[in-house]
Design a protein around this motif. Structure first.
Motif, PDB file in Angstrom:
ATOM      1  N   ASP A   1       3.549  -7.070   0.668  1.00  0.00           N
ATOM      2  CA  ASP A   1       3.017  -5.244   1.731  1.00  0.00           C
ATOM      3  C   ASP A   1       2.849  -5.976   2.641  1.00  0.00           C
ATOM      4  O   ASP A   1       2.245  -5.271   3.421  1.00  0.00           O
ATOM      5  CB  ASP A   1       1.514  -5.554   0.502  1.00  0.00           C
ATOM      6  N   THR A   2       1.949  -6.748   3.420  1.00  0.00           N
ATOM      7  CA  THR A   2       1.170  -7.022   4.730  1.00  0.00           C
ATOM      8  C   THR A   2       2.807  -7.002   5.382  1.00  0.00           C
ATOM      9  O   THR A   2       2.500  -6.252   6.261  1.00  0.00           O
ATOM     10  CB  THR A   2      -0.006  -8.356   5.094  1.00  0.00           C
TER      11      THR A   2
ATOM     12  N   ARG B   1       4.198  -3.231   6.616  1.00  0.00           N
ATOM     13  CA  ARG B   1       2.595  -2.638   7.113  1.00  0.00           C
ATOM     14  C   ARG B   1       3.262  -3.079   8.278  1.00  0.00           C
ATOM     15  O   ARG B   1       2.802  -2.247   8.956  1.00  0.00           O
ATOM     16  CB  ARG B   1       1.575  -3.041   6.591  1.00  0.00           C
TER      17      ARG B   1
END
Ligand SMILES: NC(=[NH2+])NCCC[C@H](N)C(=O)O
Ligand SMILES: [Mn+2]
Ligand SMILES: [Mn+2]
Length: 351
Positions: free
Chosen positions: A232-233, A236
């Motif tokens: 997820d990081t 992002r």
């Protein structure tokens, strides 16, 4: 065209003459030791033990050599180990719910010695698994040779379970907990002080690619304060930023160990693996990451683990092996932007 050939060979000769006269110091020999570690007992699926030989048959040596022609490659074959030590049987009692504890220890003890030997004889080493349980011996051996070490663990999983937190009993989900100062005391019966006295400081570990973290693992990661870049990081902020943050976190004086679990890659490019998780790194992202690590010129040890040729179709196996080879190729020298050669043989004519 007799003249142009003559020109080429004359400038080649000239180049040689120049280079022998050159006062530039000769580059020290770069050499890579390779060890196959056909260990499959860190999890329940047979097949990972076939990966080292399959990679060799799939032109591993040629692939590495063609991307870096000065690299001296030494293949040490496959690691052998014996388990029948009473000490291990004794320790096993404490870890009875872990599958194959004695095998795990015996294999990793042998691997620690093998890695130390390879680093005496070579500038770099590559350990081909097998499952990720070998990450313990590979990094521990590396740490005994080079105490100031940083570790980049590229994986869908954190592999940081303790014997008391593992839901599966599979020790390939635990190797990192053997390496960190803060978690060692949870393995008090394993005799780590004797076989692997040097630990990895928690601030010199970075995870990349995580997306399947067990609840207790999440607790450990956050409690100990370990840097991890989950998918997820990565989504992002993007891979270039992840690379930048990783390199910023690592001590620039340290050598680097890269432990690459093939399941870090998305299952569409690495389907033949035991614990595949969708939504992983693309092959390009994987390549970008290893290129950046390689460009530090500090990578000294690499693992490639969890390729299982018994899983999936023939095509799946081929895809997975090819992805693994691409990763290794970039890890050890291949440049997508081409290689700039110093040799002007006059092929474009004189200027
Ligand atoms: N090296 C791996 N593929 N590890 C998967 C570990 C999965 C799970 N967290 C476990 O502990 O069982
Ligand atoms: Mn792993
Ligand atoms: Mn994994």
């Amino acid at each position: 065209m007799w003249w142009s050939r003559k020109f080429v060979s004359r400038s080649l000769r000239l180049h040689r003459l120049k280079s022998t006269r050159s006062t530039a110091p000769r580059k020290p020999e770069q050499s890579l030791g390779i060890i196959g570690v056909p260990f499959a007992k860190g999890q329940a699926k047979l097949g990972v033990e076939l990966a080292p030989d399959l990679l060799r048959q799939s032109s591993l040596r040629q692939v590495l050599q063609s991307s870096h022609d000065d690299l001296v490659i030494r293949d040490y074959g496959n690691l052998q180990y014996a388990v029948d030590e009473p000490l291990l049987q004794q320790q096993r009692v404490h870890y009875h719910h872990i599958r194959n504890y004695a095998d795990f220890m015996a294999c990793n003890r042998a691997l620690i010695e093998q890695v130390k030997l390879m680093l005496v004889e070579n500038t770099q080493f590559l350990a081909i698994g097998g499952d990720h349980a070998i990450g313990f011996g590979s990094v521990a051996g590396h740490l005994q040779h080079t105490p100031n070490l940083s570790l980049v663990w590229i994986d869908a999983h954190a592999d940081i379970n303790l014997h008391s937190t593992s839901q599966s009993g599979n020790i390939h989900g635990m190797p990192v907990s053997f390496l960190l100062e803060q978690l060692r005391n949870t393995w008090q019966h394993a005799g780590l002080q004797e076989i692997a006295p040097n630990c990895l400081p928690k601030d010199q570990l970075v995870y990349i690619g995580l997306r399947d973290i067990d609840p207790y693992e999440a607790f450990i990661l956050n409690k100990v304060g370990i840097r991890y870049y989950a998918m997820d990081t990565i989504d992002r902020v993007g891979v270039p930023k992840i690379i930048e943050m990783t390199l910023d976190a690592l001590n620039p004086q340290n050598k680097i160990h890269v432990s690459f679990d093939i399941d870090a890659l998305d299952s569409n490019v690495a389907p033949s693996t035991g614990t595949a998780v969708r939504g992983g790194l693309t092959l390009r992202e994987g390549i970008s990451i290893v290129e950046a690590l390689r460009d530090t010129e500090r990578v000294q040890g690499v693992d490639l683990v969890e390729i299982n040729p018994k899983l999936g179709s023939e095509r799946d196996v081929r895809t997975t092996v090819e992805s693994g080879l691409e990763i290794l190729k970039s890890m050890f020298g291949y440049r997508r932007s081409g290689r700039w050669s110093n040799i002007d043989t006059g092929i474009l004519g004189s200027d």
